[in-house]
Design a protein around this motif. Structure first.
Motif, short mmCIF file in Angstrom:
data_model
loop_
_atom_site.label_atom_id
_atom_site.label_comp_id
_atom_site.label_asym_id
_atom_site.label_seq_id
_atom_site.Cartn_x
_atom_site.Cartn_y
_atom_site.Cartn_z
N VAL A 1 -8.64 4.34 -1.85
CA VAL A 1 -6.75 5.09 -2.42
C VAL A 1 -6.95 4.86 -3.65
CG1 VAL A 1 -5.35 2.92 -2.26
CG2 VAL A 1 -5.21 4.88 -2.10
N PHE A 2 -6.64 6.56 -3.54
CA PHE A 2 -6.47 7.19 -4.87
C PHE A 2 -5.50 6.94 -5.53
CE2 PHE A 2 -5.89 11.11 -7.83
CZ PHE A 2 -7.48 11.07 -8.18
N VAL B 1 -1.65 -1.67 -0.09
CA VAL B 1 -2.53 -0.38 0.89
C VAL B 1 -3.48 -0.54 1.44
CG1 VAL B 1 -0.71 0.13 -0.60
CG2 VAL B 1 -3.07 0.16 -1.71
N PHE B 2 -3.69 -1.38 2.13
CA PHE B 2 -4.84 -2.24 2.50
C PHE B 2 -6.30 -1.35 1.99
CE2 PHE B 2 -0.64 -1.09 5.47
CZ PHE B 2 -1.03 -2.28 5.45
N GLY B 3 -6.04 -1.02 1.26
CA GLY B 3 -7.51 -0.58 -0.12
C GLY B 3 -8.47 -1.81 -0.31
N VAL B 4 -8.01 -2.82 -0.28
CA VAL B 4 -9.95 -3.57 -0.30
C VAL B 4 -10.23 -3.81 0.56
CG1 VAL B 4 -10.51 -6.67 -0.72
CG2 VAL B 4 -8.16 -5.59 -1.36
N SER C 1 2.34 6.76 3.55
CA SER C 1 1.25 7.20 3.66
C SER C 1 0.12 5.89 3.74
CB SER C 1 0.32 8.44 3.70
OG SER C 1 -1.02 8.44 4.05
N ASP C 2 0.13 5.09 2.74
CA ASP C 2 -0.19 4.09 2.05
C ASP C 2 -0.24 3.04 2.37
OD1 ASP C 2 -1.50 6.16 -0.12
OD2 ASP C 2 -0.63 5.50 -1.95
N THR C 3 1.30 2.54 2.73
CA THR C 3 1.68 1.58 2.55
C THR C 3 1.84 1.40 4.53
OG1 THR C 3 3.88 2.07 2.82
CG2 THR C 3 3.12 1.40 1.31
N LEU C 4 1.15 2.84 5.16
CA LEU C 4 1.35 2.70 6.30
C LEU C 4 -0.37 2.26 6.77
CD1 LEU C 4 3.84 5.27 8.15
CD2 LEU C 4 4.31 2.85 8.13
#
Ligand code: BEZ
Ligand code: FE
Length: 298
Positions: free
Chosen positions: A109-110, A253-256, A84-87
């Motif tokens: 993201v957690f 994980v697209f968190g930035v 889920s994170d990497t998508l």
């Protein structure tokens, strides 16, 4: 009508009839929300299969992939969340559920490395607990969206050491790179940590294979995790990132978020520290992160 257009029309009719049949099978679901979610899912999955003209071999490979994701998942390793994170699905869920609100700090993201029983440190204390890395002084304020200080906000902080590992990734029960503290009566906080460095997410499983097959890096941009909770405020789960880090534009994980990128200013050996701590001949860094909490949903 030619035979060919007749066949194309018949094909389309068959595919659409199947979608309608599956959608209708959920019509009597008593729970409205469950019905809505399942019918949307069916629509999107069927659209995906029809638009990509998915082959039976590809469908079978996808099932094998999901089976491998299941097999590697246990109490310690959650490959479905990693998928889920990497998508980007985790970040999209966070975006949808943490609506922009005035200048409230953005959520991100957690991740899998939070633990509930981290030690407490006083303001100005050291959360590193012996984790390796360059000392880093972190300070700032917690306010609400009207600019009022939020006193006694609970702040959970966690991070990897400079070898790229969280304490829970070692098998010696160490507790390091994590703690909680509370903001003071002016909403101010301060603590020592270690300067964050980039590290890879676990990539020895099917998600890693997906990243390799698509020439994507498993590395997360360097970051320091925060979870901030206070009565009547929306809980904030976020990180701060290090400006200038090479991985800011390719976080796995697209968190930035641009608003979360901060200057970690490197200090030369011998530069006096804010609390008089003697760091000998070591460099250290300092960063300011002013946190704004949104009101809790009413
Ligand atoms: C992390 O930040 O710790 C993390 C987030 C998502 C996946 C793996 C690790
Ligand atoms: Fe992390």
């Amino acid at each position: 009508m030619t035979d060919r257009t007749k066949s194309a029309a018949e094909q389309q009719a068959r595919e659409e009839a199947l979608v309608a049949e599956v959608l209708a099978s959920f019509d009597n679901t008593p729970d409205d929300r469950l019905r809505e979610l399942l019918q949307h899912l069916v629509r999107y999955v069927h659209d995906f299969i029809r638009e990509t003209r998915l082959t039976e071999k590809e469908w079978s490979q996808a099932i094998d992939f999901l089976t491998a994701v299941g097999h590697i998942t246990d109490d310690r390793r959650q490959e479905f969340i990693l998928l889920s994170d990497t998508l980007g699905a985790s970040m999209q869920t966070i975006a949808v559920n943490n609506a922009a609100c005035a200048d409230a700090t953005e959520a991100t993201v957690f991740g899998p490395y939070f633990v509930t029983d981290a030690p407490h440190v006083d303001l100005g204390g050291d959360i590193s607990g012996g984790a390796s890395g360059e000392p880093c002084w972190v300070e700032g304020t917690v306010t609400d969206t009207d600019g009022n200080p939020v006193a006694d906000a609970r702040m959970d902080i966690w991070e990897a050491d400079d070898d790229g590992f969280y304490d829970v990734q070692y098998d010696d029960d160490r507790v390091a790179g994590r703690a909680w503290l509370t903001s003071d009566q002016n909403g101010e906080y301060r603590f020592w940590a270690v300067t964050p460095t980039p590290y890879p997410i676990p990539h020895d499983g099917p998600v890693g294979a997906m990243l390799a097959a698509t020439k994507r890096s498993p590395v997360r941009a360097a970051h320091l995790h925060f979870m901030v909770t206070a009565p009547h405020r929306r809980t904030l789960v976020t990180h701060i990132f290090v400006s200038g880090d090479d991985y800011l534009t390719q976080d796995s994980v697209f968190g930035v978020k641009r608003s979360l990128v901060k200057d970690f200013v490197r200090q030369l050996p011998g530069t006096p520290t804010p609390d008089g701590r003697d760091l000998g001949d070591r460099t250290w860094s300092r960063v300011r992160f002013d946190i704004v909490l949104a009101p809790a949903a009413v």
